[in-house]
Design a protein around this motif. Structure first.
Motif, mmCIF file in Angstrom:
data_model
loop_
_atom_site.group_PDB
_atom_site.id
_atom_site.type_symbol
_atom_site.label_atom_id
_atom_site.label_comp_id
_atom_site.label_asym_id
_atom_site.label_seq_id
_atom_site.Cartn_x
_atom_site.Cartn_y
_atom_site.Cartn_z
ATOM 1 N N GLY A 272 -81.457 29.485 85.760
ATOM 2 C CA GLY A 272 -81.933 30.829 85.443
ATOM 3 C C GLY A 272 -83.444 30.851 85.304
ATOM 4 N N GLY A 273 -83.974 32.033 85.135
ATOM 5 C CA GLY A 273 -85.413 32.190 85.033
ATOM 6 C C GLY A 273 -85.844 33.460 85.711
ATOM 7 N N ALA A 274 -87.140 33.701 85.684
ATOM 8 C CA ALA A 274 -87.678 34.932 86.269
ATOM 9 C C ALA A 274 -87.407 34.986 87.749
ATOM 10 C CB ALA A 274 -89.171 35.016 85.991
ATOM 11 N N SER A 275 -87.079 36.175 88.255
ATOM 12 C CA SER A 275 -86.828 36.353 89.682
ATOM 13 C C SER A 275 -88.131 36.297 90.449
ATOM 14 C CB SER A 275 -86.146 37.701 89.935
ATOM 15 O OG SER A 275 -84.901 37.747 89.303
ATOM 16 N N ASP B 133 -79.251 41.069 82.867
ATOM 17 C CA ASP B 133 -80.041 42.208 83.324
ATOM 18 C C ASP B 133 -79.930 42.253 84.849
ATOM 19 O OD1 ASP B 133 -81.824 44.165 84.009
ATOM 20 O OD2 ASP B 133 -83.545 43.303 82.949
ATOM 21 N N PRO B 134 -78.965 43.014 85.385
ATOM 22 C CA PRO B 134 -78.745 43.037 86.837
ATOM 23 C C PRO B 134 -79.978 43.445 87.644
ATOM 24 C CG PRO B 134 -76.912 44.062 85.689
ATOM 25 C CD PRO B 134 -77.978 43.848 84.665
ATOM 26 N N SER B 135 -80.877 44.224 87.048
ATOM 27 C CA SER B 135 -82.079 44.641 87.770
ATOM 28 C C SER B 135 -83.101 43.509 87.885
ATOM 29 C CB SER B 135 -82.719 45.851 87.084
ATOM 30 O OG SER B 135 -83.188 45.498 85.796
ATOM 31 N N ARG B 136 -82.948 42.492 87.031
ATOM 32 C CA ARG B 136 -83.831 41.315 87.071
ATOM 33 C C ARG B 136 -82.955 40.063 86.960
ATOM 34 N NH1 ARG B 136 -88.703 41.905 82.935
ATOM 35 N NH2 ARG B 136 -89.423 40.149 84.228
ATOM 36 N N PRO B 137 -82.205 39.767 88.024
ATOM 37 C CA PRO B 137 -81.215 38.675 87.960
ATOM 38 C C PRO B 137 -81.863 37.317 87.729
ATOM 39 C CG PRO B 137 -81.529 39.418 90.219
ATOM 40 C CD PRO B 137 -82.243 40.405 89.356
ATOM 41 N N VAL C 278 -74.525 45.271 98.892
ATOM 42 C CA VAL C 278 -73.684 46.062 98.000
ATOM 43 C C VAL C 278 -72.847 45.148 97.109
ATOM 44 C CG1 VAL C 278 -71.766 47.686 97.892
ATOM 45 C CG2 VAL C 278 -73.617 48.050 99.548
ATOM 46 N N HIS C 279 -72.214 44.150 97.701
ATOM 47 C CA HIS C 279 -71.384 43.237 96.916
ATOM 48 C C HIS C 279 -72.226 42.387 95.973
ATOM 49 C CE1 HIS C 279 -68.187 44.403 99.690
ATOM 50 N NE2 HIS C 279 -67.340 43.817 98.863
ATOM 51 N N MET C 280 -73.443 42.058 96.391
ATOM 52 C CA MET C 280 -74.316 41.315 95.494
ATOM 53 C C MET C 280 -74.674 42.163 94.276
ATOM 54 S SD MET C 280 -75.880 38.532 94.788
ATOM 55 C CE MET C 280 -75.869 37.601 96.317
ATOM 56 N N SER C 281 -74.891 43.440 94.476
ATOM 57 C CA SER C 281 -75.171 44.339 93.346
ATOM 58 C C SER C 281 -73.994 44.400 92.391
ATOM 59 C CB SER C 281 -75.507 45.742 93.859
ATOM 60 O OG SER C 281 -76.693 45.733 94.615
ATOM 61 N N TRP C 282 -72.792 44.481 92.940
ATOM 62 C CA TRP C 282 -71.594 44.520 92.099
ATOM 63 C C TRP C 282 -71.423 43.203 91.339
ATOM 64 C CZ3 TRP C 282 -68.008 46.657 96.534
ATOM 65 C CH2 TRP C 282 -68.298 48.017 96.727
ATOM 66 N N LEU C 283 -71.675 42.083 92.028
ATOM 67 C CA LEU C 283 -71.562 40.773 91.381
ATOM 68 C C LEU C 283 -72.559 40.656 90.225
ATOM 69 C CD1 LEU C 283 -70.587 37.815 91.205
ATOM 70 C CD2 LEU C 283 -72.267 37.266 92.995
#
Length: 231
Positions: free
Chosen positions: A228-231, A207-211, A195-200
């Motif tokens: 950074g880069g593709a998840s 793009d939170p859906s593809r961090p 949950v906290h990772m989602s908030w962070l």
């Protein structure tokens, strides 16, 4: 402000040490037994533990082993037991340093500061931000900026980001994050980390859906990628 837990049944000594460390800018909590320390460590994390050996109930060696199973927090043994065997056992059970009693308060401070510097790894000297890719983490101010813009993080979100950034490239399990961010003996559910990772991510990822930076490693935990880069 670095936090220290003193575990010592000598109330007078621990009070003197606590007052001195507080005067040097530390937040200090005292526990008179290992069992009391377990309760304290279940409620919050600490930057360092100062641990005596002769304690009521579990002794310092047992406490160190229990804590080391849950956390990598630096542990300094401070004890009147100064035999070679005791020093070896203290280090073998997971202690990072061994300071024989009696010690001067200045000597203690030097050991504490040296160990905290080593444990912070890449963060450099006190007051210097930890820079990783587009992020700058300021420990003293308790802020995380991305591309110069400070993110509005809660204390737990900041602590989560701080731990992952300090362990850049390392996959960290939810269980370890619970121990290091919420407390070594915390009873918080592992889902709390998710949950906290989602908030962070919602506050620092484009793009939170593809961090690109705070990534999930399926089945193993999370990893920070500075570049950074593709998840």
């Amino acid at each position: 402000m670095p936090s220290v837990l003193i575990v010592d049944d000598d109330a007078d000594l621990s009070a003197i040490v606590a007052r001195y460390l507080e005067s040097e800018g530390f937040a200090v909590v005292r526990a008179a037994s290992a069992e009391e320390a377990y309760d304290v460590l279940g409620a919050r994390p600490f930057d360092l533990v100062l641990l005596d050996i002769n304690l009521p109930g579990d002794d310092g060696f047992a406490a160190c082993e229990a804590l080391r199973r849950a956390s990598d927090v630096p542990i300094v043994f401070a004890s009147a037991r100064t035999s070679e065997t005791d020093r070896i056992v203290g280090l073998d059970t997971g202690g990072d340093d061994y300071l024989p009693k009696p010690y001067s308060l200045r000597e203690l401070l030097a050991h504490v500061n040296a160990l905290l510097r080593r444990s912070r790894g890449r963060s450099g000297g006190a007051g210097r931000p930890l820079v990783a890719g587009p992020f700058a983490l300021d420990e003293a101010a308790g802020t995380l900026a991305k591309d110069g813009i400070v993110a509005a993080l809660s204390p737990k979100e900041f602590a989560l980001a701080r731990f992952l950034i300090a362990h850049e490239g390392e996959t960290v399990s939810k269980e370890r994050l619970l121990a290091e961010v919420w407390g070594a003996f915390s009873e918080v559910e592992p889902q709390t980390v998710s949950v906290h990772m989602s908030w962070l991510r919602a506050k620092v990822e484009d793009d939170p859906s593809r961090p690109a930076h705070f990534k999930t490693v399926r089945g193993r935990g999370y990893r920070f990628d500075a570049e950074g880069g593709a998840s």
